[in-house]
Design a protein around this motif. Structure first.
Motif, PDB file in Angstrom:
ATOM      1  N   GLN A 150       0.829  -1.201   0.000  1.00 31.69           N
ATOM      2  CA  GLN A 150       0.000   0.000   0.000  1.00 31.69           C
ATOM      3  C   GLN A 150       0.867   1.256   0.000  1.00 31.69           C
ATOM      4  O   GLN A 150       0.600   2.208  -0.727  1.00 31.69           O
ATOM      5  CB  GLN A 150      -0.941   0.009   1.201  1.00 31.69           C
ATOM      6  N   GLN A 151       1.915   1.244   0.801  1.00 31.61           N
ATOM      7  CA  GLN A 151       2.808   2.402   0.863  1.00 31.61           C
ATOM      8  C   GLN A 151       3.528   2.595  -0.470  1.00 31.61           C
ATOM      9  O   GLN A 151       3.670   3.725  -0.949  1.00 31.61           O
ATOM     10  CB  GLN A 151       3.836   2.256   1.989  1.00 31.61           C
ATOM     11  N   GLN A 152       3.940   1.493  -1.097  1.00 37.42           N
ATOM     12  CA  GLN A 152       4.632   1.584  -2.382  1.00 37.42           C
ATOM     13  C   GLN A 152       3.734   2.190  -3.466  1.00 37.42           C
ATOM     14  O   GLN A 152       4.169   3.059  -4.218  1.00 37.42           O
ATOM     15  CB  GLN A 152       5.126   0.207  -2.830  1.00 37.42           C
ATOM     16  N   ILE A 153       2.481   1.727  -3.545  1.00 39.78           N
ATOM     17  CA  ILE A 153       1.617   2.280  -4.592  1.00 39.78           C
ATOM     18  C   ILE A 153       1.186   3.703  -4.257  1.00 39.78           C
ATOM     19  O   ILE A 153       1.023   4.524  -5.156  1.00 39.78           O
ATOM     20  CB  ILE A 153       0.399   1.386  -4.937  1.00 39.78           C
ATOM     21  N   PHE A 154       1.011   3.994  -2.977  1.00 36.69           N
ATOM     22  CA  PHE A 154       0.693   5.363  -2.589  1.00 36.69           C
ATOM     23  C   PHE A 154       1.825   6.294  -3.026  1.00 36.69           C
ATOM     24  O   PHE A 154       1.579   7.340  -3.631  1.00 36.69           O
ATOM     25  CB  PHE A 154       0.459   5.459  -1.074  1.00 36.69           C
ATOM     26  N   ASP A 155       3.062   5.908  -2.736  1.00 40.57           N
ATOM     27  CA  ASP A 155       4.222   6.728  -3.096  1.00 40.57           C
ATOM     28  C   ASP A 155       4.345   6.885  -4.613  1.00 40.57           C
ATOM     29  O   ASP A 155       4.619   7.982  -5.107  1.00 40.57           O
ATOM     30  CB  ASP A 155       5.512   6.133  -2.527  1.00 40.57           C
ATOM     31  N   ALA A 156       4.140   5.784  -5.355  1.00 43.53           N
ATOM     32  CA  ALA A 156       4.245   5.836  -6.820  1.00 43.53           C
ATOM     33  C   ALA A 156       3.150   6.712  -7.421  1.00 43.53           C
ATOM     34  O   ALA A 156       3.410   7.535  -8.305  1.00 43.53           O
ATOM     35  CB  ALA A 156       4.182   4.423  -7.405  1.00 43.53           C
ATOM     36  N   ALA A 157       1.921   6.553  -6.931  1.00 41.66           N
ATOM     37  CA  ALA A 157       0.810   7.366  -7.433  1.00 41.66           C
ATOM     38  C   ALA A 157       1.019   8.834  -7.085  1.00 41.66           C
ATOM     39  O   ALA A 157       0.789   9.721  -7.921  1.00 41.66           O
ATOM     40  CB  ALA A 157      -0.515   6.871  -6.861  1.00 41.66           C
ATOM     41  N   ASP A 168       2.872  -3.657 -11.451  1.00 42.46           N
ATOM     42  CA  ASP A 168       4.139  -4.062 -10.832  1.00 42.46           C
ATOM     43  C   ASP A 168       5.076  -4.526 -11.943  1.00 42.46           C
ATOM     44  O   ASP A 168       4.845  -5.542 -12.585  1.00 42.46           O
ATOM     45  CB  ASP A 168       3.891  -5.192  -9.836  1.00 42.46           C
ATOM     46  N   ASP A 169       6.103  -3.739 -12.175  1.00 42.72           N
ATOM     47  CA  ASP A 169       7.088  -4.061 -13.209  1.00 42.72           C
ATOM     48  C   ASP A 169       8.362  -4.631 -12.598  1.00 42.72           C
ATOM     49  O   ASP A 169       9.467  -4.298 -13.018  1.00 42.72           O
ATOM     50  CB  ASP A 169       7.395  -2.813 -14.045  1.00 42.72           C
ATOM     51  N   ASP A 170       8.225  -5.467 -11.605  1.00 44.24           N
ATOM     52  CA  ASP A 170       9.303  -6.152 -10.888  1.00 44.24           C
ATOM     53  C   ASP A 170      10.145  -5.210 -10.024  1.00 44.24           C
ATOM     54  O   ASP A 170      10.328  -5.468  -8.862  1.00 44.24           O
ATOM     55  CB  ASP A 170      10.201  -6.953 -11.840  1.00 44.24           C
ATOM     56  N   GLU A 171      10.631  -4.139 -10.583  1.00 42.63           N
ATOM     57  CA  GLU A 171      11.486  -3.241  -9.807  1.00 42.63           C
ATOM     58  C   GLU A 171      10.736  -2.046  -9.249  1.00 42.63           C
ATOM     59  O   GLU A 171      11.188  -1.411  -8.310  1.00 42.63           O
ATOM     60  CB  GLU A 171      12.651  -2.754 -10.672  1.00 42.63           C
ATOM     61  N   ARG A 172       9.575  -1.710  -9.871  1.00 36.94           N
ATOM     62  CA  ARG A 172       8.818  -0.543  -9.422  1.00 36.94           C
ATOM     63  C   ARG A 172       7.380  -0.656  -9.908  1.00 36.94           C
ATOM     64  O   ARG A 172       7.067  -1.417 -10.802  1.00 36.94           O
ATOM     65  CB  ARG A 172       9.436   0.751  -9.948  1.00 36.94           C
ATOM     66  N   TRP A 173       6.509   0.151  -9.303  1.00 35.15           N
ATOM     67  CA  TRP A 173       5.126   0.251  -9.750  1.00 35.15           C
ATOM     68  C   TRP A 173       5.068   1.360 -10.792  1.00 35.15           C
ATOM     69  O   TRP A 173       5.424   2.502 -10.516  1.00 35.15           O
ATOM     70  CB  TRP A 173       4.207   0.585  -8.579  1.00 35.15           C
ATOM     71  N   GLY A 174       4.611   1.026 -12.005  1.00 34.00           N
ATOM     72  CA  GLY A 174       4.503   2.011 -13.077  1.00 34.00           C
ATOM     73  C   GLY A 174       3.052   2.321 -13.372  1.00 34.00           C
ATOM     74  O   GLY A 174       2.178   1.453 -13.331  1.00 34.00           O
ATOM     75  N   VAL A 175       2.765   3.566 -13.706  1.00 29.68           N
ATOM     76  CA  VAL A 175       1.411   4.018 -14.014  1.00 29.68           C
ATOM     77  C   VAL A 175       0.965   3.433 -15.353  1.00 29.68           C
ATOM     78  O   VAL A 175       1.716   3.444 -16.324  1.00 29.68           O
ATOM     79  CB  VAL A 175       1.350   5.560 -14.068  1.00 29.68           C
ATOM     80  N   VAL A 176      -0.263   2.902 -15.387  1.00 24.98           N
ATOM     81  CA  VAL A 176      -0.854   2.403 -16.633  1.00 24.98           C
ATOM     82  C   VAL A 176      -2.207   3.045 -16.920  1.00 24.98           C
ATOM     83  O   VAL A 176      -2.774   2.837 -17.987  1.00 24.98           O
ATOM     84  CB  VAL A 176      -0.990   0.858 -16.657  1.00 24.98           C
TER      85      VAL A 176
END
Length: 162
Positions: free
Chosen positions: A39-46, A136-144
């Protein structure tokens, strides 16, 4: 007239793109809440993506887009679509997360692990719901995907249709 031409051109460019304004968000059942770390990872990426948009830097968002999505859409279409979405919203005021969800099934998308995060956001001219879809692109969450849903209310709450 110039604004109309820009909006019309933007709509044509967006027809094959996962960036939308008041367009139906893909029907996604993202009921898996994920771990607190996810959740923290996607929050940060978004948020990294949205901060660029809020600063008027749509052209810099390409670096946070998933490589899978980059292969589907040209960068100028993505950037112009994002700029078109922000027309009329005014400057950013505040944003609160509404919810998270994770899924391995995304309509019309390659297999993968996806996350959906929704925000209640306030801009100078209106309040909207923003939805960011990440992969999830293995190394990071990328926007689609990025969706803006604006509700318009005519008249006061006490008025009813005949």
């Amino acid at each position: 007239m110039k604004l109309f031409a820009v909006v019309l051109l933007s709509a044509a460019l967006l027809s094959g793109c996962d960036v939308s304004f008041n367009k139906s968000t893909p029907k996604v059942t993202a009921s898996d809440p994920g771990t607190q770390l996810q959740q923290q990872q996607i929050f940060d990426a978004a948020l990294a993506f949205l901060v660029l948009l809020d600063a008027g830097k749509a052209d810099m968002t390409w670096s946070v887009v998933s490589p899978t999505f980059q292969a589907k859409i040209p960068e100028p279409v993505w950037v112009n679509g994002l700029k078109a979405l922000r027309i009329g919203l005014g400057s950013f005021n505040k944003r609160e997360p509404l919810g998270f969800g994770f899924t391995d099934q995304m309509p019309d998308a390659p297999a993968g692990h996806y996350a959906v995060i929704e925000f209640a956001s306030t801009f100078a001219t209106t309040a909207v719901k923003e939805k960011v879809i990440l992969r999830d692109d293995d190394e990071r969450w990328g926007v689609v995907g990025y969706f803006v849903h604006k509700s318009i209310t005519f008249g006061g709450d006490d008025k009813k249709a005949p």
